[in-house]
Design an enzyme around this catalytic site. Structure first.
Site, PDB file in Angstrom:
ATOM      1  N   GLY A  62      48.200   7.691   2.976  1.00 37.37           N
ATOM      2  CA  GLY A  62      48.089   6.798   4.120  1.00 37.37           C
ATOM      3  C   GLY A  62      49.417   6.150   4.467  1.00 37.37           C
ATOM      4  O   GLY A  62      50.457   6.430   3.864  1.00 37.37           O
ATOM      5  N   CYS A  63      49.350   5.247   5.430  1.00 36.81           N
ATOM      6  CA  CYS A  63      50.582   4.680   5.972  1.00 36.81           C
ATOM      7  C   CYS A  63      51.301   3.795   4.970  1.00 36.81           C
ATOM      8  O   CYS A  63      52.526   3.857   4.844  1.00 36.81           O
ATOM      9  CB  CYS A  63      50.285   3.927   7.266  1.00 36.81           C
ATOM     10  SG  CYS A  63      48.933   2.748   7.167  1.00 36.81           S
ATOM     11  N   ASN A  64      50.571   2.966   4.238  1.00 33.25           N
ATOM     12  CA  ASN A  64      51.233   2.057   3.305  1.00 33.25           C
ATOM     13  C   ASN A  64      51.959   2.810   2.194  1.00 33.25           C
ATOM     14  O   ASN A  64      53.154   2.586   1.976  1.00 33.25           O
ATOM     15  CB  ASN A  64      50.205   1.081   2.699  1.00 33.25           C
ATOM     16  CG  ASN A  64      49.745   0.034   3.705  1.00 33.25           C
ATOM     17  OD1 ASN A  64      50.508  -0.406   4.549  1.00 33.25           O
ATOM     18  ND2 ASN A  64      48.479  -0.351   3.614  1.00 33.25           N
TER      19      ASN A  64
END
Lengths: 341, 341, 341, 341
Positions: C162-164
């Site tokens: 994911g983005c994090n």
């Protein structure tokens, strides 16, 4: 040194790419011109110029566009060696001399300023004495969808209309034979005000705010009067909204005959059938739905005794750079949508 | 002509209002100073000054504040006739000479710049040679909640800390006896960058974006080092976010001893019990919840081996003008919260 | 009815396109997957599915993506007839059964959820009992730039991070041999919270505000611990900012040895030389400069005794859909950047 | 238990405060009602109610308003023991039964919904069968500035108009004797859509976007028709803009006689001279300049053959809660501006 042309495969043979210079590439509109030309399969970006930013790399100013060229000071001779066509993204008045210099050297030119959009009388009434009036006869108004497509194909100088007239004209053109009067209420994003940092474009001023400006006559109404039938009354008021890129033109039209909603919709479908960049839609359009595209979304209905039209565009694309490339494609004999899909 | 004092009812008798001039009222912080002073029940706003905007009415520039005075050029003699105290909201370096001129004429001064916040050595390391070093001995650091309240009460010159140190210090002060090291990650709204229109404060640049700046040492860290115990390591990095007014300071602290969440919370409750402007809250604070107020909301917990502190303030209020009025209230013997509730 | 394959010209001959289904195309990430696949020169988008939005056309929900397919309810048999590969953009827990059904029918799968990113022990500690643990041995962590490229090429099941974790890992990976501890302060746009309308994603709540959330342990830190060397301490705190698409990861790293700024920069250049989607930049990156692209911009310096890293990505592209297509390109033997430039 | 009244000093003697309940205090408008009443020097906030949020403290939901009461379920008997007046901030249809219950118990009521703004015929055409038609005869339209002030003073039930009609009517009222037709183009902030989280109020949808809605007839036009002279044609189209609090009404009026700019300005000065909350201004107003205040800023000019009026208000203040308190002040014999300055 003249740049060597790239050769492109096309059908069974090879054709040369068209070399393009973007003049005024440091502004918001010019920067998008450079970005589109660079990715365009049939064009080659050979030079970018700037005034106060000359000497800086374009991608230092606009990393997202990934244009690796260094911006040059404007030099018509040098550009003429390297380019077949130019896009000029200067403010009005500054544009005309640059356009003249490039036209004298044989380049085809799309100009994004107001300098070649109006006949001389209208121009000098709203702006100032024209700097290159001898070019006005060859200039074509660059909005293909309102009947100018064939003129643009043969033109050497095209004046791409700005964001306000583009959205307003796309909304009123299908009604033109019925139109008596229209109020055009524009909601425009802050990039439309240009790159200059001012009290009005400061984030703290523009965020969480809306206001009208130029309420007592905006010169863009001159383009509407020129392009619509004689005698149509136009009231045109722009409003600044906290949007980055995007413009919505709301037109409230009075027509000579009562039109039903279906009849107005029929006029829009007739006018824009087959148009690659115009979607006639069933719900009021959102500017977010055209962001970063050359598309216009147009909606029409009847409310009370008015025909209501809503047209959403991206002011930097269909309202500036995208439209100018669309014009350039037509001028150069390329498919109209190439590089814009 | 000296202004006549208003007389205010107070208890059984009457007391004169205190007359206040705001120097540099055209900037964002100075404008809020003027607005608060004007509505303050025990203060009278007698003059506002500006540099490039002198001659304009304040409410032309800031209609929302409804301050009907015309901004004057700075003239210490003229101000001294009409004011008992002044708030100086100039940039650093420009502030010191103005402060000196006002102090020489006997006015009490709250200065919002960095010029009197640091000892001379620290100041000259981070800024430039000091313009009025003879005033440094009388200057008091104007953050009442970290132990300076009594000094402020007796002071004639108070240096109100800026938004970054205020939020950071309020977050670290309760931990000071345990603190070894802290990373302070600031998220700050655009008004913190001041009223000047620049490429960075342009709406198109600041909207829908976040970025760090001054990553290799921000001079505000000097205030943290000065106000916290010797030897505490501070890493301080500010980030610009698309917020108008608001600042969030996130501190990741390493403490000498392992503290539980409850222990850290106890330290915060002990430090800020009875503080009228500080709320110790159970959920991470939102800057929207302090907008337009002089309040700080502070949250503390333990995550991994760090104590995590989040402090939200409005950068123009508790981070500038509101805090300066809080200081002024103390200096003038008024209730600390007067005019700020 | 099985879809007929398009045939694509490639070099001197012809190769079939790869048929791709996007499962969960009504969410923000899945919608971008569908948009990228549809424009991808070597892929063919043959089906899109949705849960509550099944039966609606995708371009009714997302006009800007111009995907004209109707979203179907999930039916693995039906999808298997029409697709060679699938992208699954369901929430965690819902993803695993869909992935299993598609893998059982022989499709290659890129999963965008957390379900296959972690080893079972870590997963069950942070989430819940795993729904398809038998697939974990074949799952590969889909971040090519941190040493997983070759595994991804041969994989049938890739878990796109994911983005994090993407932004955090890209920032810490070059330092891994020196790294002892890092604070990761995330600033993330609202689209990262998903399409569900909640009090937190309401415009009035999210605009002009910043706040931390999940301050006492975010499960994304598990991915960082798994992918970084044993013993590295990670403190990870996400903050919500008023940005549509965009994520900035600020890492404050403590290293075992003192590194100079030049040494840290050397580590980044070594790690990312030749990486098509990573730019190591000389100024702190802006999320606006990667919006709508699969690029990461990474900046490193030394401040105080910390190595400071700033990594900007678009959370829906390099943080979700773009990265998943990058993985798919690798899995299908296509050029890694195809369809993403 | 009935609440004990506070006693307020007033002139030489003492008067009791008026006790006020806010019904529906969990919505945006009701929350501002509660905040204003609580700080009002002559009112006492004795109860707040909510539907789905009953049982929660108000300041948990809205920390910035600092209202420390727990929201109760609606119980007319209980409220009647503790309140002399009520503000009802329910949606239309839900409001009428609550208003009836409170009126039956003798409370004066300001209702913020549409339920008592229209005559029965108009109401039932645009909404539904009326739930409490017997109260319509005593209901007064709560816009003091358009000729209703004296009626409001004597009223027991006042229907405070919403944000759209308030701004539109303030703009058209001074022209009423000349008015033939008006197009009203509304730009409204997202808080006007209410607290419910929907696809339209999601940050990702509302940010960086503008669009029209309810384009084929908005029921707020009924209020305009009722309050303006018979036969005036109104076209009314609202647009959603990315603003938190704020509304701009742009009116394009056709008048029976040609009016000069000075004549229109004279009409506005005549209409609003001495009005405490209306500023007739010389430049197009900005919504940012009225944020958080009960003020309207009105601008009028002539453009082409239209009179152009721009009115800016804060939709939650002069468009809802502020106006309702202004009405309540009048009903209770208090100074009209008390608690609103």
């Amino acid at each position: 040194m003249p740049s060597r042309r790239r050769w492109l495969r096309s059908g069974g043979g090879c054709v040369p790419s068209q070399r393009v210079a973007v003049v005024g590439a440091a502004g918001f509109g010019g920067a998008v011109c450079a970005a589109i030309v660079q990715r365009h399969p049939a064009l080659e970006l050979t030079a970018v110029t700037a005034r106060s930013d000359a000497g800086r790399r374009h991608d230092e100013l606009y990393p997202i566009h990934r244009v690796g060229l260094t911006m040059e000071a404007f030099d018509a001779d040098s550009l003429a060696e390297r380019a077949d066509a130019a896009m000029v993204a200067y403010p009005h008045r500054a544009a005309a001399p640059a356009v003249r210099a490039l036209r004298e050297r044989g380049l085809k030119v799309v100009d994004l300023s107001a300098d070649f959009r109006l006949d001389r009388e209208r121009y000098e009434r709203w702006y100032q004495p024209h700097e290159a009036p001898e070019l006005l006869p060859e200039a074509v108004y660059g909005l293909p969808e309102i009947g100018h497509r064939e003129e643009i194909r043969g033109a050497n100088l095209v004046a791409a209309p700005g964001c306000n007239p583009t959205a307003a004209l796309l909304g009123l053109w299908p009604l033109r034979e019925h139109l008596r009067d229209a109020v055009v209420d524009i909601k425009t994003g802050v990039s439309g005000a240009g790159r200059e940092a001012t009290d009005q474009t400061h984030y703290v001023s523009a965020a969480d705010n809306v206001n009208a400006y130029k309420t007592e006559g905006h010169r863009h109404s001159a383009e509407l009067e020129q392009e619509l039938p004689d005698g149509v009354g136009i009231t045109f008021v722009p409003h600044l909204i906290p949007v980055d890129q995007g413009l919505l033109a709301t037109s409230y039209a009075i027509t000579a005959s009562d039109l039903t909603k279906d009849e107005t919709l029929g006029l829009f479908h007739d006018a824009y059938e087959g148009e690659p960049f115009i979607d006639v839609v069933a719900e009021p359009p959102r500017t977010a739905d055209v962001r970063g595209t050359n598309r216009a979304r147009a909606y029409v209905t009847v409310t009370g005794d008015r025909v209501l039209v809503e047209v959403a565009i991206d002011n930097l694309w269909k309202g500036a750079a995208g439209q100018a490339v669309q014009d350039l494609n037509l001028m150069l004999g390329l498919p109209e949508t190439e590089g814009l899909a």
